[in-house]
Design an enzyme around this catalytic site. Structure first.
Site, short mmCIF file in Angstrom:
data_model
loop_
_atom_site.label_atom_id
_atom_site.label_comp_id
_atom_site.label_asym_id
_atom_site.label_seq_id
_atom_site.Cartn_x
_atom_site.Cartn_y
_atom_site.Cartn_z
N ARG A 5 0.83 -1.23 0.00
CA ARG A 5 0.00 0.00 0.00
C ARG A 5 0.85 1.26 0.00
NH1 ARG A 5 -2.52 -4.65 0.32
NH2 ARG A 5 -4.70 -4.38 -0.13
N HIS A 173 0.01 -8.30 -14.92
CA HIS A 173 -1.45 -8.51 -14.85
C HIS A 173 -1.92 -9.07 -16.20
CE1 HIS A 173 -5.37 -7.96 -12.93
NE2 HIS A 173 -5.78 -7.89 -14.18
N ALA A 174 -2.55 -10.23 -16.15
CA ALA A 174 -2.89 -10.95 -17.39
C ALA A 174 -3.79 -10.11 -18.30
CB ALA A 174 -3.59 -12.26 -17.03
N HIS A 203 -9.62 -17.77 -19.09
CA HIS A 203 -10.22 -16.43 -19.13
C HIS A 203 -9.66 -15.64 -20.31
CE1 HIS A 203 -11.77 -12.59 -17.43
NE2 HIS A 203 -10.71 -12.10 -18.04
N GLU A 204 -8.35 -15.58 -20.40
CA GLU A 204 -7.72 -14.77 -21.46
C GLU A 204 -8.01 -15.35 -22.84
OE1 GLU A 204 -6.79 -11.92 -20.73
OE2 GLU A 204 -6.61 -12.14 -18.56
N HIS A 207 -11.17 -14.17 -24.29
CA HIS A 207 -11.08 -12.88 -25.00
C HIS A 207 -10.63 -13.12 -26.44
CE1 HIS A 207 -11.82 -10.22 -21.62
NE2 HIS A 207 -10.79 -10.65 -20.92
N GLU A 231 -15.66 -10.24 -20.70
CA GLU A 231 -15.01 -10.84 -19.53
C GLU A 231 -15.59 -12.21 -19.19
OE1 GLU A 231 -12.37 -9.73 -18.41
OE2 GLU A 231 -12.43 -7.81 -19.47
N TRP A 308 -13.55 5.43 0.42
CA TRP A 308 -13.22 4.08 -0.07
C TRP A 308 -13.58 3.03 0.98
CZ3 TRP A 308 -12.17 0.75 -3.79
CH2 TRP A 308 -11.44 -0.41 -3.52
N ARG A 312 -16.28 -0.05 1.10
CA ARG A 312 -15.85 -1.42 1.39
C ARG A 312 -16.75 -1.99 2.48
NH1 ARG A 312 -11.70 -4.51 -1.01
NH2 ARG A 312 -9.92 -4.24 0.38
N HIS A 336 -6.48 -2.09 -11.70
CA HIS A 336 -7.40 -1.39 -12.61
C HIS A 336 -7.62 0.08 -12.22
CE1 HIS A 336 -8.08 -5.68 -12.98
NE2 HIS A 336 -8.65 -5.50 -14.16
N ARG A 345 -17.60 -4.01 -15.55
CA ARG A 345 -17.72 -5.12 -16.51
C ARG A 345 -17.53 -6.47 -15.82
NH1 ARG A 345 -12.11 -3.40 -19.61
NH2 ARG A 345 -13.44 -1.70 -20.33
N TYR A 346 -16.66 -6.53 -14.80
CA TYR A 346 -16.43 -7.80 -14.10
C TYR A 346 -17.63 -8.18 -13.24
CZ TYR A 346 -11.62 -7.01 -15.58
OH TYR A 346 -10.49 -6.77 -16.32
O1 X8Z Z 1 -8.33 -8.38 -14.55
C1 X8Z Z 1 -8.85 -9.47 -14.69
C2 X8Z Z 1 -8.41 -10.40 -15.82
C3 X8Z Z 1 -7.87 -9.64 -16.98
S1 X8Z Z 1 -9.06 -8.99 -18.01
C4 X8Z Z 1 -7.33 -11.33 -15.33
N1 X8Z Z 1 -9.79 -9.89 -13.79
C5 X8Z Z 1 -10.25 -9.06 -12.68
C6 X8Z Z 1 -9.17 -8.87 -11.62
O2 X8Z Z 1 -8.17 -9.60 -11.66
O3 X8Z Z 1 -9.31 -8.01 -10.75
C7 X8Z Z 1 -10.53 -11.15 -13.85
C8 X8Z Z 1 -11.42 -11.16 -12.66
C9 X8Z Z 1 -11.43 -9.77 -12.09
ZN ZN Z 2 -10.50 -10.27 -18.95
#
Ligand code: X8Z
Ligand code: ZN
Length: 445
Positions: A5, A173-174, A203-204, A207, A231, A308, A312, A336, A345-346
Site C-alpha cells: 500500500r 497482470h494478465a 479467461h484470457e 477474450h 469478460e 473508499w 468497502r 485497474h 464489466r467484471y
Molecule cells: O483483470 C482481470 C483479468 C484480466 S481482463 C485477469 N480480472 C479481474 C481482476 O483480476 O481483478 C478477472 C477477474 C477480475
Molecule cells: Zn479479462
C-alpha cells in the site's frame, strides 16, 4: 497494513487526482457530464440503465453474499479465537481473507471448508504431472476446440508472452490483445503452474476467441456485445473445466465415486466456488461505484480514502485491519485503478457467465442434474450457441445477443442464484446452528 500500500496507492494520490481532472475535462469537451458517463458508454452504450441494473442485481444477490459472509466470519472467529478480536460491527478485517485486495476469499478455503474430505492439492498434482505453461495453454485450447471453436493463430503462438521474461520489467497482470491486424491476437501473462493460472489462461483465451469470432465484422463492431460479455466468455469455459467431472478426466483428481453420496463433496465444491464467484460480487460493483462518485465530484480528494473504506464496509462488510488516514490512497493498490481500466464489466461478467453456462449446459443436454455438475467438454452444440453469439461482436444491442444465446434479454441473477442454491440452503442451516450456539452461551453467562 503492508508495504504494498505504501509503494502503490500512497504514491499515487496526487497523480490520480490530476488524472481525474484531466479525464473529466476530456469528457466535458466531448459533451459528457463526466468521465463516469464516458466509461458507461464505452462498455454498455447507455448510462442510467446500467446503474439501475447494478442496483437491482445487487439487491437480488445480497442475501447470498450475506449468508456467505456470515458463514466465513463465524469460521474465522473460531479459527483466530485466541489471537484476534473481531470488530463489533459485523465486518471482517480485510487481511484475513487471503487476497491482497480482499476481492475473493478462495485461498482461505482450508479454514472454512465445510467437510474435511478430498484434500488433494491441485497445484502439486499439475506440477507432478509435468504441466508447464505451454502445456496449460495447449490443454485450454483443446477444450475450446472440443466445442468446435478454432485453434489459436500462428501469430498468437509466435508473439504471445506466457511466462515472465528474464531481465526486463513487464506488467504481469494478465491481458489479451486484439491488434486488428490479420490473425494478430495475443495474450500477455506471467504463468505459474497452478490451478488459478490455469483458470486465468481460459479467461484470457476467451477474450481471444471473441476477437477471432468477430474478426469479419466492420471495425466499429469488433468489440464485445458489452464489456461484461467479453469478460464472461473464458470464465464460462473455466466453470466447466473446474467441475470435478472434468478435472477427474483431465488430471485424475476430485473423481466422483459411483454410488457414494456426494453431498459433502458437493458442498465443498460449491463453497470453494462461492469463495471465488460470490465473494467477488460486491467488490466488482464497488470499484466503479467509487470511481463514478469520484468523477462526478460527490467524493472529493480530501475524502478519497475514508470514502473508499466506507464503501468497502457498505458493500463487502470488510474493514481495514488498522486505521487508514487520508495520507493513504488504498484503492490505488488495485491494478485497474492505477491503470484506469473500468471495472463494473467484471461485476456483470460474474452474473452473466452463469447465464451463458446454464444455456450451454442445456445445449449440451445437461438436464435433470444439478447445474454445478455440468461439463460441456466435447459438445459442439454448446460451442455453437456461444460462437454464434460471439460472431455478432457489437453489431447488435447486447440484449439481442443475450436473447439469441440464452432466450432472455435481461442480465439476470437467476442463474447464479440457482447454481448456488444447494449451498445457500446448507449455509442457512449452518449459520442458524452457530447463532443458536451463541445464544445458548450468552444465556448461560
Ligand atoms: O483483470 C482481470 C483479468 C484480466 S481482463 C485477469 N480480472 C479481474 C481482476 O483480476 O481483478 C478477472 C477477474 C477480475
Ligand atoms: Zn479479462
Amino acid at each position: 497494513m503492508g508495504k504494498w500500500r505504501d509503494v502503490t496507492g500512497k504514491q499515487m494520490k496526487k497523480k490520480f487526482t490530476r488524472l481525474v481532472e484531466l479525464q473529466n475535462t476530456g469528457a466535458k469537451d466531448n459533451g459528457y457530464k463526466s468521465q463516469a458517463e464516458v466509461w458507461l458508454t464505452i462498455d454498455f452504450d447507455e448510462i442510467n440503465g446500467v446503474e439501475k441494473m447494478c442496483d437491482k442485481l445487487w439487491t437480488e444477490l445480497k442475501p447470498l453474499y450475506s449468508e456467505l459472509l456470515t458463514y466465513v466470519r463465524n469460521k474465522l472467529v473460531d479459527f483466530y479465537r485466541d489471537d484476534i478480536t473481531f470488530p463489533d460491527d459485523g465486518s471482517i478485517p480485510a487481511h484475513l481473507l487471503g487476497n491482497m485486495w480482499a476481492q475473493d476469499f478462495e485461498s482461505i478455503f482450508d479454514i472454512v471448508r465445510p467437510y474435511d474430505i478430498q484434500n488433494e492439492n491441485y497445484d502439486d498434482v499439475l506440477k507432478d504431472q509435468g504441466y508447464t505453461p505451454v502445456k496449460m495453454f495447449m490443454k485450454a485450447q483443446e477444450f475450446y476446440m472440443s466445442l468446435g471453436l478454432p485453434r489459436m493463430t500462428r501469430k498468437f503462438r509466435r508473439k504471445s508472452i506466457i511466462v515472465k521474461p528474464a531481465g526486463r520489467k513487464l506488467v504481469c497482470h494478465a491481458s489479451a490483445w486484439d491488434f486488428f491486424d490479420d490473425d494478430d491476437f495475443r495474450i500477455k501473462m506471467c504463468t505459474n503452474v497452478t490451478m488459478d493460472y490455469f483458470e486465468t489462461i481460459h479467461h484470457e483465451m476467451g477474450h481471444v476467441q471473441y476477437f477471432m469470432a468477430y474478426e469479419n465484422q466492420p471495425v466499429v463492431y469488433r468489440r464485445g456485445a458489452n464489456g461484461g460479455f467479453h469478460e464472461a466468455i473464458g470464465d464460462t469455459i473455466a466453470n466447466a473445466v473446474r467441475t470435478p467431472q472434468h478435472l477427474c478426466e483431465l488430471i485424475g483428481v476430485a473423481c466422483p465415486s459411483p454410488g457414494v453420496d456426494t453431498h459433502e463433496a458437493d458442498m465443498n465444491y460449491l463453497m470453494k466456488k462461492a469463495l471465488l464467484k460470490v465473494a467477488f460480487l460486491p467488490f466488482g460493483l464497488l470499484i466503479d461505484k467509487y470511481r463514478w462518485a469520484v468523477f462526478r465530484g460527490t467524493i472529493k480528494p480530501e475524502h478519497y480514502n475514508s470514502e473508499w473504506w466506507k464503501m468497502r464496509m457498505e458493500y463487502q462488510m470488510i474493514s481495514p485491519p488498522s486505521p487508514r488516514g487520508e495520507e493513504y490512497f488504498d484503492p490505488g493498490a488495485k491494478y485497474h485503478v492505477a491503470a484506469s481500466v473500468p471495472y463494473v464489466r467484471y461485476f456483470f461478467s460474474f452474473v452473466v457467465q452463469f447465464q451463458f453456462y446454464e444455456a450451454m449446459c442445456k445445449a449440451a443436454g445437461h438436464v435433470h442434474k444439478p447445474l454445478h455438475e455440468c461439463d460441456f467438454f466435447n459438445s459442439v452444440e454448446a460451442g455453437t450457441i456461444l460462437h454464434d453469439m460471439m460472431k455478432l461482436g457489437g453489431s447488435k444491442p447486447w440484449p439481442e445477443a443475450l436473447e439469441q444465446m440464452t432466450g432472455t434479454r435481461d442480465i439476470s441473477a437467476d442463474s447464479i442464484i440457482r447454481y448456488f442454491q444447494p449451498l445457500m440452503d446448507w449455509m442457512k442451516i449452518e449459520n442458524k446452528k452457530t447463532t443458536d450456539k451463541q445464544t445458548k452461551l450468552k444465556s448461560k453467562k
